[in-house]
Design an enzyme around this catalytic site. Sequence first.
Site, PDB file in Angstrom:
ATOM      1  N   PHE A   1       0.819  -1.224   0.000  1.00 50.56           N
ATOM      2  CA  PHE A   1       0.000   0.000   0.000  1.00 50.56           C
ATOM      3  C   PHE A   1       0.844   1.262   0.000  1.00 50.56           C
ATOM      4  CE2 PHE A   1      -0.325   2.586   3.866  1.00 50.56           C
ATOM      5  CZ  PHE A   1       0.539   1.913   4.718  1.00 50.56           C
ATOM      6  N   LYS A   2       2.101   1.173   0.421  1.00 47.71           N
ATOM      7  CA  LYS A   2       2.933   2.379   0.491  1.00 47.71           C
ATOM      8  C   LYS A   2       3.134   3.032  -0.883  1.00 47.71           C
ATOM      9  CE  LYS A   2       5.275   1.368   4.812  1.00 47.71           C
ATOM     10  NZ  LYS A   2       4.686   0.051   5.126  1.00 47.71           N
ATOM     11  N   ASP A   3       2.929   2.254  -1.952  1.00 49.13           N
ATOM     12  CA  ASP A   3       3.077   2.823  -3.298  1.00 49.13           C
ATOM     13  C   ASP A   3       2.103   3.981  -3.534  1.00 49.13           C
ATOM     14  OD1 ASP A   3       5.117   1.104  -4.192  1.00 49.13           O
ATOM     15  OD2 ASP A   3       3.671  -0.437  -4.779  1.00 49.13           O
TER      16      ASP A   3
END
Length: 465
Positions: free
Chosen positions: A111-113
């Site tokens: 999810f950090k993308d």
Amino acid sequence: MQYISTRGGAEPLGFCDATLTGLAPDGGLFVPDAYPTLDPATLQSLAGQPFETMAHAVLSRFAAGELTDDELKADIDAAMGTFAHPARTPLVQIGPNQFILELFHGPTLAFKDVAMQTLARLMDRILSQRGRRATIVTATSGDTGAAAADAFRGRSAIDLFILYPDGRVSDVQRRQMTTIADDNVHTLAVAGDFDDCQRIVKALFVDREFNERVAMSGVNSINWARVAAQITYYLFAALTLGAPHRKVAFSVPTGNFGDILAGYVAHKMGLPVEQLIIATNQNDILDRTLKTGRYMPGRVSPSTSPSMDIQVSSNFERLVFDLSGRNAASVKERLADLSGGFELTAPELAEMRTLFSSGRSDDEETRKVIGEIYAETGLIVDTHTAVGLKAAREAKVPDGTPVVTLSTAHPAKFPDAVEAGCGRRPEQPERLAEVMSSPERSTRVAADVKAVADIVLERSRAVAA
Ligand SMILES: *Cc1c(COP(=O)(O)O)cnc(C)c1O
């Protein structure tokens, strides 16, 4: 809109300066001086729109007067264009009123993308407009470094140095960093553990002379622009499920309290959120805090959901700031030194419990959930997602409330633990196959501040000749 420090000792900054600065100079975290709002009519008009349209509605309210609509749109479109799914963060139903929000379709499958791809483009734009360069030095135990390497590759105004503990990140995570061929991305394999990496980065940050020479900047999860970029998927899921006419609950696997803080801010902006469920692994400081009112860091215990193996949840400070009635003096007094922990007051705890609940899952429970979900639905979920699903199942929400569990990583990122849970090895997406076969590039370095500083000084293009 101005950004003020939770500890009250820093000059207020605009959006662009707050984005470049990261941590406030007084050790606090930047927060907007007031939360912008999305009224019900605006929310209604966003329902069914593309993810990018919603992201623009959110970010334009935080960057008002500093970046133009066209600039924001260009960066959001490019950032989300790196996602392999046309919905960007598709919502999948797994049972009556039970949903999974897949946040892992970006380049590094976590999810950090979402936030990092956006942040990298904003930072590069702001620096270029000012004719400046910056150097980012960051420590990683895996996912943050991978997301940053992909997001910052080829950005002309920024050099990125990633410190990771040699031999202590997973094969996939290491390769996602070291196979980036762009020459502005530098991976350093530190002979030490993650704490050594973090200690070195902190030492470089507080070294004024070094800091100024290389124009150091930060991208860890306390950067406000990252929080802001994450708000969008809460909107996306809730609007898809009937908001603003219906309230939705979210279960969020969390470590640093960054992801779930974005849900809290979405609620403050006007999104009708029924409940935010804090889902932790055995590193359960946040679960304990909500149950007892006492925030007491313990020792990190390695788990099968390593991206949440954290004992100091940095972003929690932003919530405490609001719970205290935005009393910076009280935040500073309690949070400046965390070694002895701190207490939430009874009114603060009561207030927190009106929106938040919590649950924890140890490795054995997580493994079991992966097996059960596979048996029930045929879906293979990763360990972090499973921690969220366990908390979602146990949460008490009013009948008829949709519960959305945030799926923060693709199962192929943690194949061994996933296979142990459901007996099947997750399929490798094409993006990962590429990473697994490309040549690696990394520099070994001692766990020593000077050794790292020398490499940064030698290679960063921000250093004046
Ligand atoms: C970073 C990460 C988390 C935790 O996010 P926070 O913002 O620290 O709460 C959860 N799952 C995965 C896969 C991550 O990479």
